[in-house]
Write a protein that holds these residues in place. Sequence first.
Motif: not given
Length: 284
Positions: A16-26
Amino acid sequence: MTAQDTIFEARRGAMTGLAYRMLGSRADAEDVVQDAWIRWRGVETDAVTNPAGFLNRVVTRLCLDRLKSARARREVYVGEWLPEPVVDEDHQDLGEDLSVAFLLALERLTPLERAAFLLHDVFDAPFADVARTLGRTEAACRQLAARAREHIKAGKARYRPSAEEEQRLTSAFLAAALGGDESVLRGILAQDVVMHADGGGVVSANLNPVFGLEKAVRLLLGIKKKWPNPDGTVARLARINGAPGLVLSCDGVVFQTMGLEIVEGRIAAVYTMRNPDKLARLNS
């Protein structure tokens, strides 16, 4: 819980942390992790020698696919785009370095630069794994990460305020902004302060960043006068992406967050989120 479930749950926070940093959306990050779960259930886990690497690869590729449409949406986004705020303890499972400045610096990278940098520098993946994930050579991935590193320096916090400093400045900003106290604002805002805001074209917000003390004070006083907060507004101190900030709500519904960046005893940047779509998770 099966062994397959256990492996996935142990990696959920990191993914989730990787995806949030990639996308800027939780919200989008959680959707990606759910998609990764579906793919994980379809593999023979006994044959996966490095589950962490495998899952990072799946999440990264899903994020790269999403970024193609996200980039198109942001080209027609009304006003400044800011990442979805992560409030209070909600950030703890996502890892360190979630500052808005850092996330905006990531936004200035190409998707491949962002992926290479995050996988190697933030999540400690060897370049062999990065190359496998991105379908590039190790040498190319090293170059991607190196370029990203140069661009990302501006987004790295070089000053860490003390807890007392954070408390003092955040409390003073809350009282001064809500009360329209010009003298206090001038005493706590930096000369080169930057005011960011994201209304998404749905609610009122300054469309572009506002630079400098004089314009920032005029903006805050103007907002207080022309668009006062609704009666019954409740404001509380909070952690916004790991930094001090404020959460404003009315009748139990959050309508605004304000993250503060503090540098050497002054507030150097304010990140105001008013886009209701990006605040929806706080009201669920």
